[in-house]
Design an enzyme around this catalytic site. Sequence first.
Site, PDB file in Angstrom:
ATOM      1  N   LYS A  35     -60.387  89.375  82.811  1.00  9.93           N
ATOM      2  CA  LYS A  35     -61.563  89.518  81.950  1.00  9.93           C
ATOM      3  C   LYS A  35     -61.952  90.983  81.958  1.00  9.93           C
ATOM      4  CE  LYS A  35     -64.281  86.919  79.440  1.00  9.93           C
ATOM      5  NZ  LYS A  35     -63.938  85.618  78.804  1.00  9.93           N
ATOM      6  N   ASP A  38     -64.797  87.953  73.205  1.00  8.77           N
ATOM      7  CA  ASP A  38     -65.740  87.118  73.963  1.00  8.77           C
ATOM      8  C   ASP A  38     -67.116  87.465  73.366  1.00  8.77           C
ATOM      9  OD1 ASP A  38     -65.857  85.275  76.505  1.00  8.77           O
ATOM     10  OD2 ASP A  38     -67.540  86.627  76.760  1.00  8.77           O
TER      11      ASP A  38
END
Length: 445
Positions: free
Chosen positions: A124, A164
């Site tokens: 991430k 995201d």
Amino acid sequence: MDIKKVLSDLEKRNPGETEFLQAVREVLESIIDVYNANPQFEAANIIERLVEPDRVLMFKVPWMDDRGQVNVNRGFRIQFNNAIGPYKGGLRFHPSVNLSILKFLGFEQIFKNSLTSLPMGGAKGGSDFNPKGKSNNEIMRFCQSFMLELWRVIGAEVDVPAGDIGTGGREIGFLYGMYKKLTHEHTGVITGKGIDWGGSLIRPEATGYGVVYFTSEMLNARGESLKGKTVAVSGFGNVAWGAVKKATELGAKVVTLSGPDGYIFDPEGISGAKIDYMLELRGSNEDIVKPYADEFSNSKFVEGKHPWEVKCDIALPCATQNELNKEDAESLVRNGCICVCEGANMPSTPEAIEVIQRNKILFSPGKASNAGGVATSGLEMTQNSMKLNWPREEVDTRLHQIMRNIHSSCLKYGKRPDGYVDYVKGANIAGFLKVANAMLDQGVI
Ligand code: NDP
Ligand code: 2IT
């Protein structure tokens, strides 16, 4: 494994990383029995190796705004675990971003990606940059500066970022453009690309569609269906949009949306042009859902509240972490909700999950039910490798099958003797086993 000791050691090494510790605790509590039944895991110290990211990159992102002022943000990439495939996971651009939030997201991504059955490791990244209220040129300059650092550590077979919160098609385009400029390569290094330059059909819809496919599987397993059900959705971003679209298509009535300013209650249901309006709201670069109530007169805006106080059969939290707390869960139970299916990552607090499961309400953790997004990113990578594009139906059929398979994995490891399915336990065990076994096979590295 002594969970208490693992967690207290982890807390000492990572002080103040509350979201990360929350995510680790949930996984450890789910897998403890399986872990202890397989002493080879402890012998190889799998847990300590799993909770430590392979590497963390933190960097300065200087950029110039439209007034000529120089701003500085902080950029991150957490490459958590690549036992089963190249690192894979989104980039979050939101002012709340910090190391703890990205480590929790990267840790969750390991198990989510494993559940998809595709070869993807967990990662991430992101920045505390706030895209709200910025001009296109400011967003472009920020993305270019971000990529000037990130490009060194990513690659189509190494680490493949995606979107995201705050990172949609526009940002992916700017990031990709800079990567291409720096490397002279046009590869599948990022997913969520535009359809004309390597993207996959259905990727924009995939996370929300996957959430609803998963909800249908959960309901079917109890002899129920989505048809005629009332659904409460939170958020108004990419995931919420896909979920509203598919739930409505399958005959449910979605009555809420929400933003940081409050929630919208639309008793007639959010369908047709109202779903398209969600895209306008998101594209407006503002932080609010209130304009929906001005646009559609039979709906109302409730300031500063979460939508979980509304009577619904199904709740789909699709905004952000820890947005559904114990009181919200109690309100859902009181109002007869039968299913909570997470679209966001870790939107329910541990206390909320306890209330939901104690009341035998169906509950799915994001790492199972929102895996359709990254799964379709995986399908985008496959198409890029093959240098061809699959038609819509093919991607959608594969996505649907992947969600069914994830549901089966949850049943396999999560079904209790009384028939209630603990999807949290099922998802964590299924996701963990594959990664842990791959780590054992590959030795101490
Ligand atoms: P978007 O940026 O498209 O939308 C995020 C939504 O959540 C917006 O409505 C946003 O409002 C709201 N939101 C964000 N932060 C906060 C906050 N601190 N408080 C209240 N509301 C907030 O992001 P996505 O739809 O892509 O992501 C939503 C969730 O789904 C996240 O948890 C993400 O990690 C997860 N997810 C996303 C996937 C994807 O493919 N995009 C895949 C799997 C999971 P505002 O913009 O006004 O702040
Ligand atoms: O949380 C997630 O799974 C995502 N934001 C999607 C990641 C991806 O690589 O598509």
